[in-house]
Design a protein around this motif. Structure first.
Motif, mmCIF file in Angstrom:
data_model
loop_
_atom_site.group_PDB
_atom_site.id
_atom_site.type_symbol
_atom_site.label_atom_id
_atom_site.label_comp_id
_atom_site.label_asym_id
_atom_site.label_seq_id
_atom_site.Cartn_x
_atom_site.Cartn_y
_atom_site.Cartn_z
ATOM 1 N N GLU A 250 0.254 -1.809 0.010
ATOM 2 C CA GLU A 250 -0.315 0.132 -0.434
ATOM 3 C C GLU A 250 0.770 1.327 0.145
ATOM 4 O O GLU A 250 0.142 2.257 -1.110
ATOM 5 C CB GLU A 250 -0.758 -0.142 1.370
ATOM 6 C CG GLU A 250 -1.787 -0.898 1.250
ATOM 7 C CD GLU A 250 -2.632 -0.810 -0.284
ATOM 8 O OE1 GLU A 250 -3.350 0.156 -1.093
ATOM 9 O OE2 GLU A 250 -3.141 -1.498 -0.549
ATOM 10 N N THR A 251 1.928 1.042 0.961
ATOM 11 C CA THR A 251 2.638 2.614 0.900
ATOM 12 C C THR A 251 3.612 2.967 -0.888
ATOM 13 O O THR A 251 3.420 3.599 -1.069
ATOM 14 C CB THR A 251 4.166 2.285 2.287
ATOM 15 O OG1 THR A 251 3.379 2.082 3.071
ATOM 16 C CG2 THR A 251 5.243 3.189 1.211
ATOM 17 N N VAL A 252 3.307 1.581 -1.580
ATOM 18 C CA VAL A 252 4.250 1.744 -2.826
ATOM 19 C C VAL A 252 3.244 2.190 -4.030
ATOM 20 O O VAL A 252 3.234 2.653 -4.356
ATOM 21 C CB VAL A 252 4.797 0.571 -2.824
ATOM 22 C CG1 VAL A 252 5.006 0.604 -4.860
ATOM 23 C CG2 VAL A 252 6.195 0.159 -2.920
ATOM 24 N N LEU A 253 1.743 1.858 -3.472
ATOM 25 C CA LEU A 253 1.175 2.114 -4.395
ATOM 26 C C LEU A 253 0.367 3.320 -4.141
ATOM 27 O O LEU A 253 0.603 4.130 -4.959
ATOM 28 C CB LEU A 253 -0.396 1.498 -3.726
ATOM 29 C CG LEU A 253 -0.250 -0.242 -4.687
ATOM 30 C CD1 LEU A 253 -1.629 -0.948 -4.323
ATOM 31 C CD2 LEU A 253 -0.053 0.369 -5.956
ATOM 32 N N ASN A 254 0.623 4.159 -3.154
ATOM 33 C CA ASN A 254 0.468 5.566 -2.570
ATOM 34 C C ASN A 254 1.512 6.853 -3.629
ATOM 35 O O ASN A 254 1.270 7.509 -3.768
ATOM 36 C CB ASN A 254 0.151 5.543 -0.989
ATOM 37 C CG ASN A 254 -1.398 5.083 -0.521
ATOM 38 O OD1 ASN A 254 -2.140 4.570 -0.706
ATOM 39 N ND2 ASN A 254 -1.511 4.671 0.688
ATOM 40 N N ALA A 255 2.617 6.182 -3.095
ATOM 41 C CA ALA A 255 3.469 6.230 -3.703
ATOM 42 C C ALA A 255 3.834 6.689 -5.260
ATOM 43 O O ALA A 255 3.677 7.421 -5.603
ATOM 44 C CB ALA A 255 4.936 6.550 -3.650
ATOM 45 N N LEU A 256 2.928 5.433 -6.053
ATOM 46 C CA LEU A 256 2.878 5.897 -7.411
ATOM 47 C C LEU A 256 1.530 6.999 -7.605
ATOM 48 O O LEU A 256 1.823 7.714 -9.112
ATOM 49 C CB LEU A 256 2.323 4.771 -8.116
ATOM 50 C CG LEU A 256 3.560 3.173 -7.885
ATOM 51 C CD1 LEU A 256 3.229 2.098 -8.680
ATOM 52 C CD2 LEU A 256 4.673 3.735 -9.165
ATOM 53 N N GLN A 257 0.765 6.764 -6.999
ATOM 54 C CA GLN A 257 -0.638 7.685 -7.671
ATOM 55 C C GLN A 257 0.022 8.771 -7.015
ATOM 56 O O GLN A 257 -0.739 9.791 -7.681
ATOM 57 C CB GLN A 257 -1.589 6.964 -6.067
ATOM 58 C CG GLN A 257 -2.309 5.149 -6.612
ATOM 59 C CD GLN A 257 -3.642 5.256 -5.474
ATOM 60 O OE1 GLN A 257 -3.249 5.794 -4.509
ATOM 61 N NE2 GLN A 257 -4.294 4.260 -5.784
ATOM 62 N N THR A 258 0.579 9.373 -5.991
ATOM 63 C CA THR A 258 0.673 10.825 -6.052
ATOM 64 C C THR A 258 1.455 11.127 -6.699
ATOM 65 O O THR A 258 1.862 11.917 -7.159
ATOM 66 C CB THR A 258 2.451 10.876 -4.507
ATOM 67 O OG1 THR A 258 0.892 10.018 -3.152
ATOM 68 C CG2 THR A 258 2.539 12.305 -4.405
ATOM 69 N N SER A 259 2.455 10.605 -7.356
ATOM 70 C CA SER A 259 3.099 10.605 -9.254
ATOM 71 C C SER A 259 2.242 10.878 -10.137
ATOM 72 O O SER A 259 3.059 11.455 -11.221
ATOM 73 C CB SER A 259 4.326 9.649 -9.254
ATOM 74 O OG SER A 259 4.016 8.082 -9.440
ATOM 75 N N GLY A 260 1.242 10.521 -9.753
ATOM 76 C CA GLY A 260 0.834 10.442 -11.136
ATOM 77 C C GLY A 260 0.161 9.203 -12.269
ATOM 78 O O GLY A 260 -0.403 9.403 -12.896
#
Length: 286
Positions: A250-260
């Motif tokens: 989930e931490t990684v998915l959140n970071a990817l979403q934040t990057s667009g």
């Protein structure tokens, strides 16, 4: 005046006697190992069974062998002997076959199969990762092997591993990696899901998203992850992603979403032990 020490020079006959003794001891120990396997089978039967495959333990054993090895005998030989011992005794516990994808040319794959599983375990030839996945799904107790880079023709084969009951990746071969490994082609090994004994140092995911962006490798790299496969179709993009087992998805998915990155969905499709590397074939010989 002290007497000269009583020294004895070795003769060829003396040394051959020693070699014969060592050979007898090795054979005796292998037979003793077989007797223990018989007892192990009986214990598992009393406890309701269990998988004969223990990829985490096998990876740890190979690492220990590489770390303690020294002398003129090449590590290749020692690793190959142990792989045959482990794979054959596993076969004694529970007969199985290895299904292998030979679509990329048979030489390197055949070397990998025989180096890791010897000649007792049957090898079944397939032409494509999908064929291997289907065979393992049907066979129940078998293993499958295909290249980490299975080739463009294989498509997004990792999506076939998403259903809960589908086969999963349980190992990456070789367990001990080095530039001049005789069976060094990177291989994924699959089986039906293991309820125990899985190595979880590296987790693997099938990730779907709307479209590719250049930020994806950078974001994953911040967490020690990487993209191992990337296939686009009319519905979007499918990625094969590896992440350290210590990193929360989930931490990684959140970071990817934040990057667009949009339209993200991720499904676990297996795991394997951390890659253990040595510098070269004879680097540990003294």
């Amino acid at each position: 005046m002290s007497a000269a020490p009583d020294t004895k020079l070795d003769t060829l006959a003396d040394l051959r006697v020693e070699i014969d003794r060592i050979d007898r001891d090795m054979h005796r120990l292998l037979m003793e190992r077989g007797e223990i396997i018989d007892r192990l089978i009986a214990v598992k039967a009393r406890q309701g069974g269990g998988s004969a495959f223990r990829p985490g333990r096998e990876a740890a054993m190979m690492q220990m062998i590489a770390e303690r090895h020294h002398g003129a005998l090449p590590l290749d030989t020692v690793e190959g002997i142990w792989r045959i011992i482990i794979s054959t005794f596993t076969y004694v516990q529970s007969n199985y076959s290895v299904h292998a994808d030979f679509s990329g040319g048979d030489a390197a794959m055949r070397d990998s199969v025989r180096f890791h599983f010897g000649f007792t375990v049957p090898c079944v030839v397939h032409h494509g990762a999908s064929g291997v996945i289907d065979a393992v799904a049907r066979a129940g107790g078998d293993l499958g092997m295909f290249r980490v880079d299975a080739g463009a023709a294989a498509g997004a084969w990792w999506k076939r591993l998403v259903p809960e009951e589908a086969p999963k990746i349980i190992a990456r071969l070789p367990f001990v990696e080095r530039p001049d490994h005789p069976a060094g082609m990177p291989i994924f090994m699959i089986s039906l899901p293991l309820n125990e004994a899985a190595a979880r140092d590296v987790m693997l995911y099938a990730v779907s998203l709307d479209h590719w962006t250049g930020a994806i490798p950078e974001v994953l790299g911040q967490f020690g992850g990487e993209v191992l496969g990337n296939v686009a179709d009319g519905k979007g993009v499918s990625l094969l992603v590896s992440l350290p087992g210590s990193v929360g998805l989930e931490t990684v998915l959140n970071a990817l979403q934040t990057s667009g990155v949009s339209g993200l969905h991720a499904h676990p499709i297996g795991s394997h032990a951390a890659r253990y590397e040595v510098a070269g074939r004879y680097s540990d010989a003294t």
